[in-house]
Design a protein around this motif. Sequence first.
Motif, PDB file in Angstrom:
ATOM      1  N   LEU A  19      31.647 -22.055   0.614  1.00  0.00           N
ATOM      2  CA  LEU A  19      32.091 -23.127   1.502  1.00  0.00           C
ATOM      3  C   LEU A  19      32.766 -22.543   2.743  1.00  0.00           C
ATOM      4  CD1 LEU A  19      33.727 -25.317  -1.281  1.00  0.00           C
ATOM      5  CD2 LEU A  19      31.410 -25.520  -0.365  1.00  0.00           C
ATOM      6  N   PHE A  20      32.419 -23.083   3.899  1.00  0.00           N
ATOM      7  CA  PHE A  20      33.034 -22.674   5.159  1.00  0.00           C
ATOM      8  C   PHE A  20      34.077 -23.726   5.518  1.00  0.00           C
ATOM      9  CE2 PHE A  20      32.616 -22.179   9.954  1.00  0.00           C
ATOM     10  CZ  PHE A  20      33.436 -21.065  10.004  1.00  0.00           C
ATOM     11  N   LEU A  21      35.340 -23.311   5.530  1.00  0.00           N
ATOM     12  CA  LEU A  21      36.468 -24.230   5.685  1.00  0.00           C
ATOM     13  C   LEU A  21      37.326 -23.841   6.876  1.00  0.00           C
ATOM     14  CD1 LEU A  21      37.435 -23.973   1.926  1.00  0.00           C
ATOM     15  CD2 LEU A  21      36.125 -25.835   2.973  1.00  0.00           C
ATOM     16  N   CYS A  22      38.114 -24.800   7.353  1.00  0.00           N
ATOM     17  CA  CYS A  22      39.047 -24.495   8.444  1.00  0.00           C
ATOM     18  C   CYS A  22      40.256 -25.426   8.381  1.00  0.00           C
ATOM     19  CB  CYS A  22      38.367 -24.615   9.804  1.00  0.00           C
ATOM     20  SG  CYS A  22      37.885 -26.277  10.278  1.00  0.00           S
ATOM     21  N   ASN A  23      41.302 -25.035   9.112  1.00  0.00           N
ATOM     22  CA  ASN A  23      42.474 -25.902   9.233  1.00  0.00           C
ATOM     23  C   ASN A  23      42.179 -26.996  10.258  1.00  0.00           C
ATOM     24  OD1 ASN A  23      42.598 -24.406  11.606  1.00  0.00           O
ATOM     25  ND2 ASN A  23      44.729 -23.824  11.364  1.00  0.00           N
ATOM     26  N   ARG A  24      43.080 -27.925  10.396  1.00  0.00           N
ATOM     27  CA  ARG A  24      42.884 -29.068  11.293  1.00  0.00           C
ATOM     28  C   ARG A  24      42.695 -28.642  12.754  1.00  0.00           C
ATOM     29  NH1 ARG A  24      46.639 -34.027  10.269  1.00  0.00           N
ATOM     30  NH2 ARG A  24      45.806 -33.369   8.296  1.00  0.00           N
ATOM     31  N   GLU A  60      28.436 -26.586  13.867  1.00  0.00           N
ATOM     32  CA  GLU A  60      28.195 -25.737  15.045  1.00  0.00           C
ATOM     33  C   GLU A  60      29.053 -24.469  15.005  1.00  0.00           C
ATOM     34  OE1 GLU A  60      31.086 -29.009  16.175  1.00  0.00           O
ATOM     35  OE2 GLU A  60      29.084 -29.004  15.296  1.00  0.00           O
ATOM     36  N   LEU A  61      30.262 -24.563  14.446  1.00  0.00           N
ATOM     37  CA  LEU A  61      31.103 -23.368  14.305  1.00  0.00           C
ATOM     38  C   LEU A  61      30.558 -22.430  13.229  1.00  0.00           C
ATOM     39  CD1 LEU A  61      34.771 -24.649  14.736  1.00  0.00           C
ATOM     40  CD2 LEU A  61      33.427 -23.214  16.280  1.00  0.00           C
ATOM     41  N   MET A  62      30.006 -23.003  12.194  1.00  0.00           N
ATOM     42  CA  MET A  62      29.407 -22.185  11.143  1.00  0.00           C
ATOM     43  C   MET A  62      28.242 -21.375  11.692  1.00  0.00           C
ATOM     44  SD  MET A  62      28.094 -23.405   7.460  1.00  0.00           S
ATOM     45  CE  MET A  62      27.170 -22.356   6.393  1.00  0.00           C
ATOM     46  N   GLU A  63      27.420 -22.033  12.472  1.00  0.00           N
ATOM     47  CA  GLU A  63      26.278 -21.345  13.061  1.00  0.00           C
ATOM     48  C   GLU A  63      26.739 -20.289  14.074  1.00  0.00           C
ATOM     49  OE1 GLU A  63      21.862 -22.546  14.605  1.00  0.00           O
ATOM     50  OE2 GLU A  63      23.164 -24.073  13.754  1.00  0.00           O
ATOM     51  N   GLU A  64      27.735 -20.632  14.880  1.00  0.00           N
ATOM     52  CA  GLU A  64      28.246 -19.707  15.891  1.00  0.00           C
ATOM     53  C   GLU A  64      28.950 -18.502  15.261  1.00  0.00           C
ATOM     54  OE1 GLU A  64      32.134 -19.730  18.710  1.00  0.00           O
ATOM     55  OE2 GLU A  64      30.898 -21.525  18.805  1.00  0.00           O
ATOM     56  N   GLY A  67      26.389 -17.371  11.742  1.00  0.00           N
ATOM     57  CA  GLY A  67      24.940 -17.233  11.922  1.00  0.00           C
ATOM     58  C   GLY A  67      24.109 -17.960  10.882  1.00  0.00           C
ATOM     59  N   THR A  68      24.688 -18.966  10.225  1.00  0.00           N
ATOM     60  CA  THR A  68      23.949 -19.715   9.220  1.00  0.00           C
ATOM     61  C   THR A  68      24.127 -21.213   9.423  1.00  0.00           C
ATOM     62  OG1 THR A  68      25.806 -19.600   7.675  1.00  0.00           O
ATOM     63  CG2 THR A  68      24.127 -17.927   7.437  1.00  0.00           C
ATOM     64  N   LYS A  69      23.234 -21.948   8.820  1.00  0.00           N
ATOM     65  CA  LYS A  69      23.268 -23.405   8.904  1.00  0.00           C
ATOM     66  C   LYS A  69      23.919 -23.989   7.649  1.00  0.00           C
ATOM     67  CE  LYS A  69      18.975 -23.521  11.555  1.00  0.00           C
ATOM     68  NZ  LYS A  69      19.337 -24.052  12.812  1.00  0.00           N
ATOM     69  N   ILE A  70      24.241 -25.261   7.710  1.00  0.00           N
ATOM     70  CA  ILE A  70      24.794 -25.974   6.557  1.00  0.00           C
ATOM     71  C   ILE A  70      23.832 -25.803   5.374  1.00  0.00           C
ATOM     72  CG2 ILE A  70      25.345 -28.279   5.648  1.00  0.00           C
ATOM     73  CD1 ILE A  70      27.413 -27.262   7.608  1.00  0.00           C
ATOM     74  N   GLY A  71      24.400 -25.500   4.215  1.00  0.00           N
ATOM     75  CA  GLY A  71      23.590 -25.296   3.020  1.00  0.00           C
ATOM     76  C   GLY A  71      23.154 -23.853   2.833  1.00  0.00           C
ATOM     77  N   ALA A  72      23.516 -22.978   3.776  1.00  0.00           N
ATOM     78  CA  ALA A  72      23.082 -21.585   3.690  1.00  0.00           C
ATOM     79  C   ALA A  72      24.245 -20.598   3.798  1.00  0.00           C
ATOM     80  CB  ALA A  72      22.055 -21.305   4.792  1.00  0.00           C
ATOM     81  N   ALA A  73      25.453 -21.074   3.610  1.00  0.00           N
ATOM     82  CA  ALA A  73      26.616 -20.184   3.708  1.00  0.00           C
ATOM     83  C   ALA A  73      26.476 -19.050   2.703  1.00  0.00           C
ATOM     84  CB  ALA A  73      27.899 -20.957   3.452  1.00  0.00           C
ATOM     85  N   THR A  74      26.860 -17.862   3.110  1.00  0.00           N
ATOM     86  CA  THR A  74      26.730 -16.692   2.257  1.00  0.00           C
ATOM     87  C   THR A  74      27.791 -15.657   2.612  1.00  0.00           C
ATOM     88  OG1 THR A  74      25.264 -14.894   1.570  1.00  0.00           O
ATOM     89  CG2 THR A  74      24.984 -15.713   3.804  1.00  0.00           C
ATOM     90  N   VAL A  75      28.181 -14.884   1.631  1.00  0.00           N
ATOM     91  CA  VAL A  75      29.145 -13.806   1.849  1.00  0.00           C
ATOM     92  C   VAL A  75      28.567 -12.752   2.798  1.00  0.00           C
ATOM     93  CG1 VAL A  75      28.461 -12.413  -0.161  1.00  0.00           C
ATOM     94  CG2 VAL A  75      30.825 -12.345   0.664  1.00  0.00           C
ATOM     95  N   PHE A  76      27.255 -12.682   2.918  1.00  0.00           N
ATOM     96  CA  PHE A  76      26.625 -11.712   3.818  1.00  0.00           C
ATOM     97  C   PHE A  76      26.938 -11.998   5.281  1.00  0.00           C
ATOM     98  CE2 PHE A  76      24.276 -11.183  -0.086  1.00  0.00           C
ATOM     99  CZ  PHE A  76      24.262  -9.804  -0.198  1.00  0.00           C
TER     100      PHE A  76
END
Length: 135
Positions: A19-24, A60-64, A67-76
């Motif tokens: 999961l890619f998470l962030c603060n407010r 958009e922050l996850m991709e930036e 380098g991955t899209k929603i559903g493709a988060a990875t430790v790599f």
Amino acid sequence: MEDCVAVDEKLDMKMVKTLFLCNRQKTDFYLFITCGDKPFKSKEFSNALEISRVSFAPAELMEEMLGTKIGAATVFSSLIDTENRVKIVFDKAVLSEKYYGCSDGTTTGYMKIKTTDITGKLLSFAHHIPTVIEV
């Protein structure tokens, strides 16, 4: 403590959820690797790290940043985060497994990898020191 559920007993592998998470304020970012079958509870995660509540980071922050899209988060994606803006956080239950299954950075590909190769080799190479929590 609840262990991860096996995907296939013959493969001796558990699937993880990343999961890619962030603060407010969108100034602190976390990549949380937990058991695939374990529900995510923001309050438990935040309490374990002693931080303010987090939520899912924008796509958009996850991709930036990773380098991955929603559903493709990875430790790599830690390899892409050369500025160490994203803190890598493991659920302790994941680290008790010899292997785990994770996304290859796409929404259709997955791989089986030794947990120690992630924590000892990949993250060291990527200059990320993981945090371990129990939730």
